[in-house]
Design an enzyme around this catalytic site. Structure first.
Site, PDB file in Angstrom:
ATOM      1  N   GLU A 137      -9.866  -2.024   5.261  1.00  0.00           N
ATOM      2  CA  GLU A 137     -10.515  -1.809   6.558  1.00  0.00           C
ATOM      3  C   GLU A 137     -11.784  -2.668   6.645  1.00  0.00           C
ATOM      4  OE1 GLU A 137      -9.144  -0.059   8.804  1.00  0.00           O
ATOM      5  OE2 GLU A 137      -8.054   1.623   7.934  1.00  0.00           O
ATOM      6  N   ASN A 156      -8.005  -3.503  14.151  1.00  0.00           N
ATOM      7  CA  ASN A 156      -9.382  -3.822  13.754  1.00  0.00           C
ATOM      8  C   ASN A 156      -9.411  -4.943  12.718  1.00  0.00           C
ATOM      9  OD1 ASN A 156      -8.362  -2.572  11.535  1.00  0.00           O
ATOM     10  ND2 ASN A 156      -9.826  -0.892  11.476  1.00  0.00           N
ATOM     11  N   ASP A 173       0.809  -1.214   0.000  1.00  0.00           N
ATOM     12  CA  ASP A 173       0.000   0.000   0.000  1.00  0.00           C
ATOM     13  C   ASP A 173       0.849   1.274   0.000  1.00  0.00           C
ATOM     14  OD1 ASP A 173       0.918  -0.544   2.579  1.00  0.00           O
ATOM     15  OD2 ASP A 173      -1.069  -0.795   3.448  1.00  0.00           O
ATOM     16  N   HIS A 185      -7.486  -5.046   9.976  1.00  0.00           N
ATOM     17  CA  HIS A 185      -7.161  -4.671   8.593  1.00  0.00           C
ATOM     18  C   HIS A 185      -5.850  -5.313   8.156  1.00  0.00           C
ATOM     19  CE1 HIS A 185      -5.122  -0.774  10.178  1.00  0.00           C
ATOM     20  NE2 HIS A 185      -4.154  -1.539   9.711  1.00  0.00           N
TER      21      HIS A 185
HETATM   22  C1  F6R Z   1       1.355  -1.618   6.277  1.00  0.00           C
HETATM   23  C2  F6R Z   1       0.030  -2.172   6.346  1.00  0.00           C
HETATM   24  C3  F6R Z   1      -0.800  -2.200   7.591  1.00  0.00           C
HETATM   25  C4  F6R Z   1      -0.032  -2.623   8.838  1.00  0.00           C
HETATM   26  C5  F6R Z   1      -0.954  -2.643  10.071  1.00  0.00           C
HETATM   27  C6  F6R Z   1      -0.203  -3.015  11.328  1.00  0.00           C
HETATM   28  O1  F6R Z   1       1.865  -1.717   4.961  1.00  0.00           O
HETATM   29  O2  F6R Z   1      -0.419  -2.604   5.341  1.00  0.00           O
HETATM   30  O3  F6R Z   1      -1.887  -3.061   7.384  1.00  0.00           O
HETATM   31  O4  F6R Z   1       0.535  -3.888   8.637  1.00  0.00           O
HETATM   32  O5  F6R Z   1      -1.545  -1.392  10.229  1.00  0.00           O
HETATM   33  O6  F6R Z   1       0.663  -1.986  11.650  1.00  0.00           O
HETATM   34  P1  F6R Z   1       1.770  -2.118  12.811  1.00  0.00           P
HETATM   35  O7  F6R Z   1       2.764  -3.112  12.317  1.00  0.00           O
HETATM   36  O8  F6R Z   1       2.361  -0.734  12.906  1.00  0.00           O
HETATM   37  O9  F6R Z   1       1.050  -2.563  14.022  1.00  0.00           O
END
Ligand code: F6R
Length: 243
Positions: free
Chosen positions: A143, A136, A67, A138
């Protein structure tokens, strides 16, 4: 799904790096799907160390990132392009042209999504997709919603995500309101998936995503249907899974 329980974040990072290293050694021209966020930083550090020791060669590896924020330029230190260069690409021998992140500055968002999805297909899909897990549920920027998005698309970021990310920006107003992300379908087409998690704050969502019903309200729950998923998580993150 295989679950690899680690003692802590450091151990999680080492074991995740082992799995990615094995993939690169088994298939030197593999396509790696990569993630940003705080969880994979230690994994990237270990990969860089192994490259510096001469144990890993990235010269033929190709990468596709999950992303990118819409509207952020590559030199913005909050862009995922910048993150990937800072934590991995600048420190290993991967050619710049072999790395791919959605272009946050593309003038036509729809065309950028089509281009990125086609690019992943042309590369033959991800041999191994690395994922982090949002609180959540994702994955990427997919989301919770009423349906699973199939392909790369542009999303409106939820208020909670903007709130969570504002600490990285001068103010909440500067946090991008949209992002590009691989779809759930794009992620599910990966041959193997490696999902990593650390810390007690991920314990509820690990239980819900992998031991609860499969629903687009918990996007990561779809991974229960993938034939080759490895979850590498520390004891704190696994503290609420059923025996
Ligand atoms: C990042 C991504 C997000 C993260 C998720 C967890 O490229 O796609 O889905 O993997 O928000 O984030 P952290 O690792 O900061 O808890």
């Amino acid at each position: 799904m295989r679950i690899v329980k680690t003692t802590d974040y450091k151990d999680m990072s080492r074991k995740a790096a082992n799995i990615i290293s094995a993939q690169i050694i088994a298939k030197p021209d593999c396509v790696l799907g990569l993630a940003t966020g705080s969880t994979p930083i230690g994994t990237y550090e270990k990969l860089v160390k192994r490259y510096k020791k001469g144990d890993l060669d990235f010269s033929q590896v190709r990468t596709v990132n999950l992303d990118e924020y819409k509207g952020l330029t590559r030199d913005n230190d909050q862009s995922y392009y910048y993150f990937m260069h800072e934590h991995l690409f600048n420190h290993v021998n991967i050619p710049e042209e072999s790395t791919n992140v959605p272009d946050g500055t593309a003038s036509d968002g729809d065309s950028e999504c089509v281009r990125y999805e086609a690019l992943i297909r042309e590369l033959g899909g991800q041999d191994l997709q690395l994922l982090g897990l949002g609180h959540n549920g994702h994955i990427g920027f997919n989301e919770p919603s009423d349906s699973f998005a199939k392909t790369t698309h542009c999303v409106d970021l939820q208020e909670r995500t903007i709130e969570a990310n504002k600490r990285f920006f001068a103010s909440a107003d500067e946090v991008p309101k949209q992002a590009y992300t691989m779809g759930i379908g794009t992620i599910m087409q990966a041959k193997k998936i490696l999902i990593i998690a650390s810390g007690e704050d991920k314990a509820d969502i690990i239980r819900d995503a992998f031991f609860g019903p499969v629903t687009p309200r918990v996007p990561a729950s779809i991974l229960q249907f993938h034939p080759d998923v490895t979850l590498v998580a520390d004891a704190a993150a696994l503290s609420k899974i059923p025996e």
